[in-house]
Write a protein that holds these residues in place. Structure first.
Motif, PDB file in Angstrom:
ATOM      1  N   SER A   3       0.876  -1.356  -0.062  1.00 30.40           N
ATOM      2  CA  SER A   3      -0.025   0.011  -0.053  1.00 30.40           C
ATOM      3  C   SER A   3       0.833   1.230  -0.016  1.00 30.40           C
ATOM      4  CB  SER A   3      -0.792   0.242   1.279  1.00 30.40           C
ATOM      5  OG  SER A   3      -1.920   1.337   1.246  1.00 30.40           O
ATOM      6  N   TYR A   4       0.453   2.322  -0.725  1.00 29.00           N
ATOM      7  CA  TYR A   4       1.042   3.455  -0.871  1.00 29.00           C
ATOM      8  C   TYR A   4      -0.091   4.561  -0.618  1.00 29.00           C
ATOM      9  CZ  TYR A   4       4.588   0.747  -2.921  1.00 29.00           C
ATOM     10  OH  TYR A   4       5.910  -0.283  -2.864  1.00 29.00           O
ATOM     11  N   ASP A   5       0.518   5.903  -0.112  1.00 30.88           N
ATOM     12  CA  ASP A   5      -0.391   7.157  -0.183  1.00 30.88           C
ATOM     13  C   ASP A   5      -0.286   7.698  -1.461  1.00 30.88           C
ATOM     14  OD1 ASP A   5      -1.672   9.153   0.472  1.00 30.88           O
ATOM     15  OD2 ASP A   5      -0.442  10.208   2.056  1.00 30.88           O
ATOM     16  N   MET A   6      -1.186   7.607  -2.220  1.00 32.28           N
ATOM     17  CA  MET A   6      -1.371   8.416  -3.634  1.00 32.28           C
ATOM     18  C   MET A   6      -1.534   9.654  -3.589  1.00 32.28           C
ATOM     19  SD  MET A   6      -0.408   5.774  -5.514  1.00 32.28           S
ATOM     20  CE  MET A   6      -0.383   6.440  -6.925  1.00 32.28           C
ATOM     21  N   THR A   7      -2.168  10.382  -2.266  1.00 34.30           N
ATOM     22  CA  THR A   7      -2.337  11.663  -2.391  1.00 34.30           C
ATOM     23  C   THR A   7      -0.783  12.623  -2.377  1.00 34.30           C
ATOM     24  OG1 THR A   7      -2.182  11.739   0.087  1.00 34.30           O
ATOM     25  CG2 THR A   7      -4.265  11.251  -1.016  1.00 34.30           C
ATOM     26  N   GLN A   8       0.169  11.914  -2.214  1.00 29.28           N
ATOM     27  CA  GLN A   8       1.377  12.730  -2.366  1.00 29.28           C
ATOM     28  C   GLN A   8       2.014  12.861  -3.601  1.00 29.28           C
ATOM     29  OE1 GLN A   8       4.053  11.484   0.758  1.00 29.28           O
ATOM     30  NE2 GLN A   8       2.520  10.773   2.200  1.00 29.28           N
ATOM     31  N   SER A  46      -7.203  -0.869  -3.823  1.00 29.40           N
ATOM     32  CA  SER A  46      -6.599  -0.645  -2.487  1.00 29.40           C
ATOM     33  C   SER A  46      -6.148   0.664  -2.504  1.00 29.40           C
ATOM     34  CB  SER A  46      -5.586  -1.623  -2.217  1.00 29.40           C
ATOM     35  OG  SER A  46      -4.727  -1.254  -1.165  1.00 29.40           O
ATOM     36  N   LEU A  47      -5.740   1.198  -3.620  1.00 27.33           N
ATOM     37  CA  LEU A  47      -4.765   2.470  -3.544  1.00 27.33           C
ATOM     38  C   LEU A  47      -5.806   3.509  -4.019  1.00 27.33           C
ATOM     39  CD1 LEU A  47      -1.605   1.576  -5.747  1.00 27.33           C
ATOM     40  CD2 LEU A  47      -1.753   1.957  -3.302  1.00 27.33           C
ATOM     41  N   SER A  96       4.854  15.650   0.927  1.00 26.97           N
ATOM     42  CA  SER A  96       3.479  15.830   1.094  1.00 26.97           C
ATOM     43  C   SER A  96       3.304  17.235   1.167  1.00 26.97           C
ATOM     44  CB  SER A  96       3.002  15.051   2.347  1.00 26.97           C
ATOM     45  OG  SER A  96       1.775  15.295   2.772  1.00 26.97           O
ATOM     46  N   GLU A  98       1.496  18.328   3.607  1.00 28.86           N
ATOM     47  CA  GLU A  98       1.862  18.432   4.990  1.00 28.86           C
ATOM     48  C   GLU A  98       3.004  18.474   5.422  1.00 28.86           C
ATOM     49  OE1 GLU A  98      -2.367  16.835   6.389  1.00 28.86           O
ATOM     50  OE2 GLU A  98      -0.676  15.304   6.655  1.00 28.86           O
TER      51      GLU A  98
END
Length: 470
Positions: A3-8, A46-47, A96, A98
């Motif tokens: 899993s990865y954070d695709m919002t970044q 999942s992503l 990010s 953030e």
């Protein structure tokens, strides 16, 4: 599951961002050799991305040998032997939005008066989509044919008709050359006119032009201006052969070259077979008062003027379609000596644009955008004149193009004023920044308003007032 954070992903495309994440994990050993990767569909779910995003990322990894596939079994991590070999550098992953403390980063500027791109929301997406579908259905054979090096005839005919109706230019389609923006056309011009010629640009002026000339290895002279435009005595003194000018709306001063100087310039051009004028019609379509200024090419009977323009200001900066109108002798030379070149604009884009112009939609778009920008300019000027700025500023050249000049009565230098404005959240450039040979501190600032929404204008003016009050 992996899993990865695709919002970044930031400004990166999702598939390329995912490819880099997996690649980095393979190189670092986080994903060991022979490990099975998730199926495309389950991984995409999942992503929170499309299956095509995962498919493209896997395809890139597969092509580079980072993963391999087995029929009906899926994708697996390849064994990357790194003994006695340096590991490839990791791709940096965008930060990010953030910070490490979990605080959302705020935009650097509340208003950007340097950005001069067209208003993004104004692009005619629905019409463009309709014409694209129509072109794909009706011109399938034409789309797959190699177009002439000067562009498809349909677009050149549409441009010739448009120039006659709106700029009073009587030119044939054979004189028109289409390229992927003006950058490409400048390079072709140098090859056409000769690397031995001395090229001149306006000072102050648009610095990108001189950078292109210098990268091409030709002599580039910076010619100063007076109140009427380019100084002819400096053309003679520097032995300039080809001069690049924007007479209908000079950038950045906004001045219009009077007809007397235009004829003087044409007389200079007629003195030598090596002399040519490149007339750049930078945002001349957006003259806010009266009729558009006649082009220099329209009064040139000696055929010494090369007219150049693009659709980046009227449609969008990413519509990379420019064109130039060559004198007949140069047009013939281009056809004969440059026939091995391939046109740098796709046939699809050319046919769609030809239909957009020929159907009258482009004219309506220009009229609509002229009214839109006039309203945006008037709104900004009204805010300035009602603010505390009104007693400390002078506004000039607001009737042509998509910028104007703001002269500020301040003891600060141009650099200090811009720095303090930036601290208040306003991005400014001084007129002096556009000079190359001389850099006078004249307290004049170039205000581009084309991409600045009205909702930010009051805050921007308030910030400039705060700079003066400090």
């Amino acid at each position: 599951m992996l899993s990865y954070d695709m919002t970044q992903a930031g400004d990166d495309t999702l598939y390329h961002f995912l490819y880099r994440l997996i690649r980095n994990d393979i190189l670092s050993g986080k994903l060991p050799a022979e490990e099975k990767l998730p199926s495309k569909r389950s991984f995409a779910q999942s992503l929170g991305v499309s299956v095509i995003t995962v498919e493209n990322a896997y395809a890139q990894l597969l092509a580079e040998g980072f993963i391999y596939t087995l029929p009906r079994k899926g994708f697996f991590v390849s064994s990357i032997r790194t003994k006695n070999a340096a590991l490839p550098k990791f791709f940096p992953i965008p930060e990010s939005r953030e910070s490490k403390m979990g605080e959302v980063k705020t935009p650097r500027y509340i208003a950007d008066f340097v950005d001069n791109q067209a208003e993004a929301s104004s692009f005619p997406f629905s019409t463009w989509a309709t014409l694209t579908r129509k072109t794909l259905c009706e011109k399938q054979n034409d789309l797959l044919k190699r177009s002439p090096n000067s562009g498809v005839l349909a677009l050149r005919k549409a441009i010739a008709k448009m120039l006659l109706e709106f700029r009073s230019l009587r030119v044939s389609p054979e004189q028109i050359v289409v390229g992927a923006g003006t950058d490409c056309l400048y390079a072709w011009l140098v090859q056409l006119l000769g690397f031995d010629k001395k090229y001149g640009v306006e000072d102050p002026g648009y610095s990108k032009i001189s950078k292109i000339y210098r990268k091409l290895g030709v002599v580039c002279n910076f010619i100063p201006l007076d109140e009427s435009g380019i100084r002819l005595d400096q053309l003679e003194e520097t032995c300039t052969d080809v001069i690049h000018i924007s007479p209908s709306h000079h950038f950045p001063t906004g001045k219009v070259m009077p007809v007397s100087r235009r004829y003087e310039l044409l007389s200079w051009a007629a003195k030598s077979s090596n002399h040519y004028i490149v007339e750049d019609e930078y945002d001349s379509e957006f003259r806010m008062v009266g009729r558009p200024i006649p082009s220099l090419q329209s009064i040139d009977v000696q055929e010494k003027t090369i007219y150049i323009n693009s659709f980046t200001k009227t449609l969008a900066s990413t519509v990379r379609v420019g064109y130039m109108v060559l004198p007949k002798t140069l047009a013939e030379k281009f056809r004969d000596e440059f026939s091995f070149y391939t046109c740098t604009v796709s046939n699809l884009e050319q046919y769609v644009l030809a239909e957009y112009i020929g159907s009258g939609r482009y004219e309506k778009h220009i009229n609509r955008m002229r009214n839109f920008y006039r309203s945006r300019r008037d709104f900004l000027l009204e805010i300035i004149r009602k603010s505390r700025l009104k007693n400390a500023i002078e506004i000039s050249e607001e009737d042509a193009g998509l910028h104007f000049i703001l002269k500020v009565n301040t003891p600060l230098s141009d650099e200090e004023f811009c720095e303090r404005a930036a601290q208040k959240g306003v991005h400014l450039r001084a007129l002096s920044d556009y000079y190359t040979v001389a850099k006078p501190s004249v307290h004049e600032f170039v205000i581009n308003y084309s991409s600045l929404p009205e909702s930010k204008m009051k805050k921007a003016v308030a910030a400039l007032c705060a700079v003066l009050d400090a």
